[in-house]
Design an enzyme around this catalytic site. Structure first.
Site, short mmCIF file in Angstrom:
data_model
loop_
_atom_site.label_atom_id
_atom_site.label_comp_id
_atom_site.label_asym_id
_atom_site.label_seq_id
_atom_site.Cartn_x
_atom_site.Cartn_y
_atom_site.Cartn_z
N SER A 187 0.83 -1.20 0.00
CA SER A 187 0.00 0.00 0.00
C SER A 187 0.88 1.26 0.00
CB SER A 187 -0.94 -0.04 1.21
OG SER A 187 -1.97 0.91 1.09
N GLU A 290 -10.11 -3.87 -5.66
CA GLU A 290 -9.68 -2.77 -4.82
C GLU A 290 -9.48 -1.48 -5.61
OE1 GLU A 290 -5.65 -2.76 -3.24
OE2 GLU A 290 -5.34 -4.73 -4.14
N HIS A 320 -7.85 -5.31 0.15
CA HIS A 320 -6.58 -4.60 0.01
C HIS A 320 -5.54 -5.20 0.95
CE1 HIS A 320 -3.93 -1.19 -0.61
NE2 HIS A 320 -3.97 -0.88 0.67
#
Length: 346
Positions: A187, A290, A320
């Site tokens: 991320s 996502e 995610h």
């Protein structure tokens, strides 16, 4: 008065166009990508329930109280894990070593955790770092980089750069040159990972042997289609950031500049917008449901067009950064088998 208002509006519009010169990358969306032909396992519902728990932990809270609740919940993700790796804390640079039994400590991984640059820690991501140490037969250094809003975005970037430079010549036991080094992150940490590769190239340092980015953020301008089209299917980012779709993007760009103190068009914050030539082999994993799906797709397409070996693997219906739910989630175990195979070819 009307003319004054109109002049101000035109000035702001002109300044926006000047400061946030954004390349049209929609052509990158034309490339076809395959998605694994499987249905989410039954255990995926347990994952969704845990995601819901995080939402309930912060429900009704605002500002700092909400952020502290999210941070506490994320750190709790490692509670109850049966880790076989040894955990060693490090103070300079800040972070922790995660070392599987029998690991060759001259093989090293720098891991950069996610959490929207404002949450997460080496502790919260031990499920990933433990699994990586086993998969790569490498000592993993999870850097505890400085988070926003207490610190500036660039403080965290500098911490990652410092950790990488240090890792080249230092292991968990003593100073020694690394025989193998990998950079990995998820991320927001995936964004730092990809940005770090470009910085290493520009700095003339020894480049990493490879990189792994899990559901990476690659473009803070939020111009990719899935940032809006996948809001309803993203169980984690949708509730947290879906509201941004109602705000005009130029307003988001100015807000990002104010909060991050760096333009969202800077390659440091948006690796997709930088020079993607001469980068090491990189594996990107992402879910097709996502919001960051097209961030990953666009990065992979642009990097491959620039001659850099990037592999993109897509899972259907996963949350995610589903890899953090290993070993309870079969798809997470599948993802780590994919990572182990990738590392084995480096």
């Amino acid at each position: 008065m009307v003319w004054i208002v109109a002049a101000v509006v035109l000035l702001i519009a002109a300044l926006t166009l000047f400061l946030f010169r954004i390349e049209d990358l929609s052509y990158l969306d034309q490339e076809e990508y395959s998605v694994r032909d499987t249905l989410p396992s039954a255990e995926n519902q347990d994952v969704l329930d845990r995601i819901g728990e995080m939402g309930r932990a912060a429900k009704g809270l605002r500002g700092k109280a909400r952020l502290m609740a999210v941070r506490k919940h994320m750190d709790g993700l490692s509670d109850g894990l049966e880790l076989k790796s040894e955990i060693r804390h490090c103070e300079n640079p800040n972070g922790e070593w995660v070392i599987a039994p029998g690991t060759d400590t001259q093989r090293r991984i720098l891991y950069i955790h996610g959490g929207a640059w404002a949450a997460g820690s080496p502790r919260s991501h031990r499920a990933i770092t433990d699994r990586l140490s086993h998969a790569a037969n490498a000592a993993v250094f999870a850097v505890d980089y400085r988070l926003m809003p207490e610190h500036r975005f660039m403080d965290g970037v500098r911490d990652c750069r410092k950790a990488y430079t240090w890792l080249i010549e230092n292991g968990p036991d003593s100073p020694s040159e690394a025989t193998f080094i990998l950079v990995a992150g998820d991320s927001a940490g995936g964004s730092h990972t990809l940005g770090l590769l470009a910085w290493i190239r520009e700095s003339g340092l020894r480049q990493a042997n490879g990189a792994v980015a899990l559901s990476p953020s690659t473009d803070l301008t939020l111009s990719a289609p899935s940032n809006r089209s996948n809001i309803s299917t993203d169980a984690l980012l949708g509730p947290a950031f879906g509201g941004l779709s109602k705000i005009p993007r130029p307003v988001i760009w100015w807000a990002t500049l104010a909060a991050f103190r760096i333009s969202p068009t800077s390659p440091v914050a948006s690796p997709l917008l930088g020079n993607l030539t001469n980068l090491p082999p990189t594996l990107i994993q992402v879910s097709d449901t996502e919001m960051l799906l097209d961030n990953a797709r666009r990065y992979a397409a642009k990097a491959k067009a620039a001659g850099s070996p990037v592999t993109l693997h897509t899972w259907p219906g996963m949350v995610h950064v589903w890899q953090i739910f290993t070993p309870m989630l079969p798809e997470a175990e599948d993802a780590f088998a994919d990572i182990e195979f990738f590392i084995g070819k480096l």
